[in-house]
Enzyme design. Structure first.
Site, short mmCIF file in Angstrom:
data_model
loop_
_atom_site.label_atom_id
_atom_site.label_comp_id
_atom_site.label_asym_id
_atom_site.label_seq_id
_atom_site.Cartn_x
_atom_site.Cartn_y
_atom_site.Cartn_z
N TYR A 35 30.01 48.94 61.26
CA TYR A 35 28.62 48.99 60.82
C TYR A 35 27.71 49.43 61.96
O TYR A 35 28.13 49.48 63.12
CB TYR A 35 28.17 47.63 60.27
N ARG A 100 45.67 43.72 47.83
CA ARG A 100 45.63 43.06 49.13
C ARG A 100 46.97 43.15 49.86
O ARG A 100 48.00 42.70 49.36
CB ARG A 100 45.23 41.60 48.96
N LYS A 149 32.21 48.03 66.87
CA LYS A 149 31.16 47.35 66.09
C LYS A 149 31.72 47.08 64.71
O LYS A 149 31.48 47.82 63.75
CB LYS A 149 29.88 48.18 66.06
N GLU A 182 27.76 38.43 76.70
CA GLU A 182 26.63 39.02 75.97
C GLU A 182 26.11 37.95 75.02
O GLU A 182 26.60 36.83 75.00
CB GLU A 182 27.03 40.30 75.24
N LEU A 206 30.00 44.80 73.30
CA LEU A 206 29.54 45.96 72.54
C LEU A 206 28.74 46.86 73.48
O LEU A 206 27.88 46.36 74.23
CB LEU A 206 28.62 45.49 71.39
N1 PDD Z 1 23.62 43.62 66.84
N2 PDD Z 1 25.93 42.72 71.27
C1 PDD Z 1 26.28 42.39 70.02
C2 PDD Z 1 27.45 41.48 69.81
C3 PDD Z 1 25.54 42.89 68.93
O1 PDD Z 1 25.88 42.57 67.67
C4 PDD Z 1 24.43 43.73 69.16
C5 PDD Z 1 23.60 44.30 68.05
C6 PDD Z 1 24.09 44.03 70.51
C7 PDD Z 1 22.95 44.94 70.84
O2 PDD Z 1 23.29 46.27 70.51
P1 PDD Z 1 22.21 47.38 70.11
O3 PDD Z 1 21.29 47.53 71.28
O4 PDD Z 1 23.03 48.59 69.89
O5 PDD Z 1 21.53 46.88 68.88
C8 PDD Z 1 24.88 43.52 71.53
C9 PDD Z 1 22.97 44.17 65.67
C10 PDD Z 1 21.51 44.44 65.87
C11 PDD Z 1 23.27 43.28 64.48
O6 PDD Z 1 24.41 42.88 64.36
O7 PDD Z 1 22.36 43.00 63.68
#
Ligand code: PDD
Length: 290
Positions: A35, A100, A149, A182, A206
Protein backbone atom coordinates in the site's frame (compact mmCIF):
# COMPACT_ATOMS: atom_id res chain seq x y z
CA UNK A 1 -24.80 14.21 6.00
CA UNK A 2 -21.14 13.76 5.19
CA UNK A 3 -20.20 13.17 1.56
CA UNK A 4 -19.24 9.51 0.86
CA UNK A 5 -15.56 9.04 0.01
CA UNK A 6 -14.78 8.34 -3.64
CA UNK A 7 -13.03 5.06 -4.44
CA UNK A 8 -11.68 3.39 -7.54
CA UNK A 9 -11.97 -0.38 -7.24
CA UNK A 10 -10.19 -2.22 -10.05
CA UNK A 11 -10.84 0.67 -12.44
CA UNK A 12 -14.46 1.37 -11.46
CA UNK A 13 -15.22 4.58 -9.58
CA UNK A 14 -17.81 4.15 -6.84
CA UNK A 15 -18.51 5.31 -3.28
CA UNK A 16 -16.00 3.68 -0.91
CA UNK A 17 -18.72 2.20 1.28
CA UNK A 18 -20.15 0.33 -1.73
CA UNK A 19 -16.89 -1.47 -2.57
CA UNK A 20 -17.16 -5.21 -1.85
CA UNK A 21 -14.26 -7.66 -1.72
CA UNK A 22 -14.27 -11.45 -1.59
CA UNK A 23 -13.31 -13.14 1.68
CA UNK A 24 -10.86 -15.14 -0.47
CA UNK A 25 -8.86 -12.00 -1.26
CA UNK A 26 -5.33 -12.79 -0.09
CA UNK A 27 -5.07 -9.38 1.51
CA UNK A 28 -8.03 -10.35 3.74
CA UNK A 29 -6.71 -13.86 4.46
CA UNK A 30 -2.95 -13.30 4.71
CA UNK A 31 -2.24 -9.55 4.58
CA UNK A 32 -0.73 -10.38 1.16
CA UNK A 33 -0.45 -6.93 -0.39
CA UNK A 34 1.24 -3.55 -0.46
CA UNK A 35 0.00 0.00 0.00
CA UNK A 36 0.82 3.70 -0.12
CA UNK A 37 -0.56 6.81 1.58
CA UNK A 38 -0.10 10.17 -0.15
CA UNK A 39 -0.86 13.68 1.00
CA UNK A 40 -3.01 16.01 -1.13
CA UNK A 41 -2.31 19.72 -0.78
CA UNK A 42 -4.28 22.25 -2.84
CA UNK A 43 -5.77 19.41 -4.92
CA UNK A 44 -2.30 18.08 -5.88
CA UNK A 45 -0.55 14.83 -4.99
CA UNK A 46 2.58 15.62 -2.96
CA UNK A 47 5.74 13.64 -3.82
CA UNK A 48 3.78 11.49 -6.26
CA UNK A 49 6.81 10.09 -8.14
CA UNK A 50 8.53 9.05 -4.91
CA UNK A 51 5.40 7.22 -3.68
CA UNK A 52 4.90 5.48 -7.03
CA UNK A 53 8.53 4.35 -7.10
CA UNK A 54 8.21 2.93 -3.59
CA UNK A 55 4.99 1.12 -4.58
CA UNK A 56 6.85 -0.45 -7.52
CA UNK A 57 9.65 -1.57 -5.17
CA UNK A 58 7.22 -3.02 -2.59
CA UNK A 59 5.22 -4.93 -5.22
CA UNK A 60 8.43 -6.23 -6.85
CA UNK A 61 9.65 -7.56 -3.50
CA UNK A 62 6.22 -9.13 -2.87
CA UNK A 63 6.21 -10.49 -6.45
CA UNK A 64 2.79 -8.99 -7.16
CA UNK A 65 2.53 -8.07 -10.84
CA UNK A 66 0.46 -4.88 -11.06
CA UNK A 67 0.40 -2.10 -13.66
CA UNK A 68 1.60 0.83 -11.52
CA UNK A 69 1.45 3.49 -14.31
CA UNK A 70 -2.23 2.53 -14.73
CA UNK A 71 -2.77 2.83 -10.97
CA UNK A 72 -1.19 6.29 -11.13
CA UNK A 73 -3.54 7.34 -13.96
CA UNK A 74 -6.54 6.09 -12.02
CA UNK A 75 -5.30 7.88 -8.90
CA UNK A 76 -5.11 11.21 -10.76
CA UNK A 77 -8.58 10.70 -12.29
CA UNK A 78 -10.17 9.68 -9.00
CA UNK A 79 -8.64 12.69 -7.24
CA UNK A 80 -9.93 15.04 -9.97
CA UNK A 81 -13.45 13.53 -9.75
CA UNK A 82 -13.45 13.61 -5.93
CA UNK A 83 -12.99 17.39 -5.79
CA UNK A 84 -10.87 16.94 -2.65
CA UNK A 85 -8.48 19.85 -2.07
CA UNK A 86 -6.85 18.97 1.28
CA UNK A 87 -6.66 15.30 2.10
CA UNK A 88 -4.99 11.97 1.61
CA UNK A 89 -5.03 9.23 -0.99
CA UNK A 90 -4.84 5.54 -0.07
CA UNK A 91 -3.64 2.92 -2.58
CA UNK A 92 -3.67 -0.81 -1.92
CA UNK A 93 -2.78 -3.75 -4.17
CA UNK A 94 -3.30 -7.33 -3.02
CA UNK A 95 -2.35 -10.56 -4.79
CA UNK A 96 -6.06 -11.09 -5.52
CA UNK A 97 -8.62 -13.83 -4.87
CA UNK A 98 -7.88 -17.57 -4.88
CA UNK A 99 -8.69 -20.69 -2.81
CA UNK A 100 -6.75 -20.38 0.45
CA UNK A 101 -3.23 -21.79 0.27
CA UNK A 102 0.00 -20.35 1.61
CA UNK A 103 2.04 -20.60 -1.57
CA UNK A 104 1.16 -18.31 -4.44
CA UNK A 105 -1.91 -19.71 -6.22
CA UNK A 106 -1.17 -21.41 -9.56
CA UNK A 107 -2.14 -19.28 -12.55
CA UNK A 108 -1.65 -16.02 -10.60
CA UNK A 109 -4.98 -14.31 -9.82
CA UNK A 110 -5.57 -10.70 -10.89
CA UNK A 111 -4.38 -8.29 -8.22
CA UNK A 112 -7.16 -6.35 -6.48
CA UNK A 113 -6.50 -2.61 -6.68
CA UNK A 114 -8.11 -0.09 -4.37
CA UNK A 115 -7.73 3.68 -4.45
CA UNK A 116 -9.67 6.09 -2.30
CA UNK A 117 -9.50 9.77 -1.58
CA UNK A 118 -10.30 11.19 1.88
CA UNK A 119 -10.57 14.87 2.77
CA UNK A 120 -8.76 16.10 5.88
CA UNK A 121 -10.44 18.81 7.92
CA UNK A 122 -7.61 21.03 9.13
CA UNK A 123 -4.28 19.69 10.33
CA UNK A 124 -4.78 16.42 12.27
CA UNK A 125 -1.56 17.16 14.23
CA UNK A 126 -2.13 20.93 14.57
CA UNK A 127 -1.91 21.08 18.40
CA UNK A 128 0.99 18.64 18.70
CA UNK A 129 2.88 20.62 16.05
CA UNK A 130 2.79 23.67 18.34
CA UNK A 131 3.26 22.11 21.76
CA UNK A 132 5.16 18.95 20.81
CA UNK A 133 3.96 15.36 20.84
CA UNK A 134 4.20 12.86 23.68
CA UNK A 135 5.37 9.37 22.70
CA UNK A 136 6.08 6.09 24.44
CA UNK A 137 8.62 3.36 23.72
CA UNK A 138 7.65 -0.23 23.08
CA UNK A 139 9.58 -3.30 21.83
CA UNK A 140 9.76 -3.69 18.04
CA UNK A 141 8.17 -7.09 17.48
CA UNK A 142 7.68 -6.76 13.70
CA UNK A 143 9.03 -9.07 10.99
CA UNK A 144 12.41 -8.70 9.30
CA UNK A 145 11.28 -6.96 6.08
CA UNK A 146 9.89 -3.64 7.27
CA UNK A 147 11.39 -2.00 4.16
CA UNK A 148 8.40 -3.43 2.26
CA UNK A 149 5.30 -1.27 2.69
CA UNK A 150 3.06 -4.28 3.27
CA UNK A 151 -0.50 -4.20 4.59
CA UNK A 152 0.60 -6.54 7.44
CA UNK A 153 0.50 -3.93 10.18
CA UNK A 154 -0.65 -5.82 13.27
CA UNK A 155 2.45 -5.05 15.37
CA UNK A 156 2.22 -1.39 14.30
CA UNK A 157 -1.49 -1.28 15.26
CA UNK A 158 -0.80 -2.80 18.71
CA UNK A 159 1.97 -0.28 19.33
CA UNK A 160 -0.19 2.67 18.18
CA UNK A 161 -3.02 1.46 20.43
CA UNK A 162 -0.68 1.22 23.44
CA UNK A 163 0.38 4.81 22.71
CA UNK A 164 -3.22 6.03 22.43
CA UNK A 165 -4.18 4.32 25.71
CA UNK A 166 -1.28 6.11 27.41
CA UNK A 167 -2.45 9.47 26.01
CA UNK A 168 0.47 9.58 23.54
CA UNK A 169 0.46 10.49 19.85
CA UNK A 170 2.91 7.80 18.69
CA UNK A 171 4.87 4.73 19.79
CA UNK A 172 8.63 4.45 19.17
CA UNK A 173 9.63 0.89 18.29
CA UNK A 174 12.80 -0.22 20.10
CA UNK A 175 15.09 -3.09 19.03
CA UNK A 176 16.52 -5.60 21.53
CA UNK A 177 19.80 -3.64 21.75
CA UNK A 178 17.93 -0.44 22.71
CA UNK A 179 18.13 1.20 19.25
CA UNK A 180 15.05 3.29 18.40
CA UNK A 181 14.10 1.91 14.98
CA UNK A 182 11.13 4.06 13.87
CA UNK A 183 7.60 4.95 14.96
CA UNK A 184 4.51 2.78 14.42
CA UNK A 185 3.71 4.97 11.38
CA UNK A 186 6.51 7.57 11.34
CA UNK A 187 10.28 7.89 10.89
CA UNK A 188 12.34 9.15 13.85
CA UNK A 189 15.06 11.84 14.03
CA UNK A 190 17.18 13.09 16.95
CA UNK A 191 19.03 16.43 17.05
CA UNK A 192 22.33 16.79 18.92
CA UNK A 193 24.60 19.84 18.75
CA UNK A 194 22.81 21.07 15.60
CA UNK A 195 23.20 17.78 13.67
CA UNK A 196 20.35 15.39 12.95
CA UNK A 197 20.54 11.65 13.55
CA UNK A 198 18.31 9.10 11.92
CA UNK A 199 18.15 5.32 11.56
CA UNK A 200 20.04 4.15 8.45
CA UNK A 201 17.97 2.47 5.75
CA UNK A 202 17.85 -1.33 5.85
CA UNK A 203 15.39 -4.20 6.12
CA UNK A 204 14.23 -3.09 9.60
CA UNK A 205 12.71 0.31 8.58
CA UNK A 206 10.42 1.75 5.96
CA UNK A 207 12.27 4.12 3.64
CA UNK A 208 9.95 7.02 4.51
CA UNK A 209 9.19 9.44 1.69
CA UNK A 210 9.04 12.33 4.17
CA UNK A 211 12.30 11.08 5.74
CA UNK A 212 13.94 11.31 2.31
CA UNK A 213 12.59 14.82 1.75
CA UNK A 214 13.77 16.00 5.19
CA UNK A 215 17.27 14.64 4.53
CA UNK A 216 17.38 16.61 1.23
CA UNK A 217 16.09 19.73 3.02
CA UNK A 218 18.70 19.34 5.78
CA UNK A 219 21.47 19.11 3.16
CA UNK A 220 20.11 22.23 1.46
CA UNK A 221 19.99 24.10 4.79
CA UNK A 222 23.55 23.05 5.70
CA UNK A 223 22.39 20.90 8.63
CA UNK A 224 24.66 17.88 9.02
CA UNK A 225 23.10 14.44 9.00
CA UNK A 226 24.37 11.37 10.84
CA UNK A 227 22.74 8.13 9.69
CA UNK A 228 22.91 6.39 13.04
CA UNK A 229 20.21 4.90 15.25
CA UNK A 230 19.39 6.77 18.39
CA UNK A 231 19.54 4.55 21.50
CA UNK A 232 17.09 4.85 24.37
CA UNK A 233 20.06 5.48 26.71
CA UNK A 234 20.90 8.60 24.60
CA UNK A 235 17.45 10.19 25.01
CA UNK A 236 18.63 12.18 28.04
CA UNK A 237 21.52 13.70 26.05
CA UNK A 238 19.84 14.86 22.84
CA UNK A 239 18.51 18.39 22.27
CA UNK A 240 15.47 17.63 20.10
CA UNK A 241 13.47 14.73 18.76
CA UNK A 242 11.04 14.77 15.86
CA UNK A 243 8.96 12.44 13.71
CA UNK A 244 8.23 12.57 10.00
CA UNK A 245 5.46 10.99 7.96
CA UNK A 246 2.95 11.67 5.23
CA UNK A 247 0.22 12.70 7.65
CA UNK A 248 2.40 13.92 10.53
CA UNK A 249 4.76 15.96 8.25
CA UNK A 250 7.57 17.19 10.60
CA UNK A 251 6.30 16.72 14.14
CA UNK A 252 8.28 17.75 17.26
CA UNK A 253 8.36 15.29 20.18
CA UNK A 254 8.77 16.80 23.63
CA UNK A 255 8.33 13.82 25.95
CA UNK A 256 9.27 10.14 25.73
CA UNK A 257 7.78 7.83 28.38
CA UNK A 258 6.85 10.97 30.35
CA UNK A 259 10.43 12.35 30.41
CA UNK A 260 11.20 15.63 28.63
CA UNK A 261 13.52 15.86 25.62
CA UNK A 262 15.92 18.82 25.82
CA UNK A 263 14.12 21.75 27.43
CA UNK A 264 10.73 20.10 26.89
CA UNK A 265 9.71 22.43 24.05
CA UNK A 266 9.86 22.07 20.24
CA UNK A 267 13.42 22.99 19.26
CA UNK A 268 14.86 25.33 16.60
CA UNK A 269 16.18 22.67 14.20
CA UNK A 270 12.80 20.92 14.14
CA UNK A 271 11.00 24.24 13.61
CA UNK A 272 13.33 25.18 10.78
CA UNK A 273 12.82 21.86 9.01
CA UNK A 274 9.03 22.09 9.52
CA UNK A 275 9.05 25.56 7.93
CA UNK A 276 11.21 24.37 5.03
CA UNK A 277 8.79 21.47 4.51
CA UNK A 278 5.93 23.99 4.23
CA UNK A 279 7.96 26.00 1.72
CA UNK A 280 8.35 22.91 -0.47
CA UNK A 281 4.56 22.43 -0.37
CA UNK A 282 4.08 26.09 -1.33
CA UNK A 283 6.63 25.74 -4.18
CA UNK A 284 4.68 22.74 -5.51
CA UNK A 285 1.42 24.69 -5.34
CA UNK A 286 2.97 27.69 -7.12
CA UNK A 287 4.50 25.48 -9.85
CA UNK A 288 2.86 24.01 -12.96
CA UNK A 289 0.39 21.14 -12.46
CA UNK A 290 2.18 17.87 -13.22
N1 PDD B 1 2.78 5.30 7.36
N2 PDD B 1 7.40 4.16 9.14
C1 PDD B 1 6.27 3.42 9.08
C2 PDD B 1 6.25 2.09 9.75
C3 PDD B 1 5.15 3.92 8.40
O1 PDD B 1 4.02 3.19 8.32
C4 PDD B 1 5.20 5.20 7.79
C5 PDD B 1 4.04 5.79 7.04
C6 PDD B 1 6.41 5.94 7.91
C7 PDD B 1 6.55 7.29 7.26
O2 PDD B 1 6.66 7.13 5.86
P1 PDD B 1 6.19 8.26 4.83
O3 PDD B 1 7.01 9.47 5.10
O4 PDD B 1 6.52 7.67 3.51
O5 PDD B 1 4.74 8.47 5.05
C8 PDD B 1 7.48 5.38 8.57
C9 PDD B 1 1.62 5.70 6.59
C10 PDD B 1 1.41 7.18 6.56
C11 PDD B 1 0.42 4.92 7.09
O6 PDD B 1 0.57 3.73 7.29
O7 PDD B 1 -0.67 5.50 7.25
Amino acid sequence: MTQPLLANWNGVEQPLDEVRVSVLDRGFLFGDGGYEVLRIYGGRLFLLDEHMQRLVRSLDKLRIAADVPRIERRLRETLAHSGVVEGMAYLQVTRGEAPRMHRFPPGNPHPNELIYIAPLAGDPYGDARETGAAVLTTPDVRWGRCDIKSINLLANCLAAQAAAEAGCQEALLVAEDGAIVEGSHTSVFGVKDGAIWTTPLGPHILPGITRGLVLRLAARAGISVVEKSLHTRELGEIDELFLTGTTSEVLPVTTVDGRPIGNGRPGPVTRRLAETYRQVVDEMLAGPAS
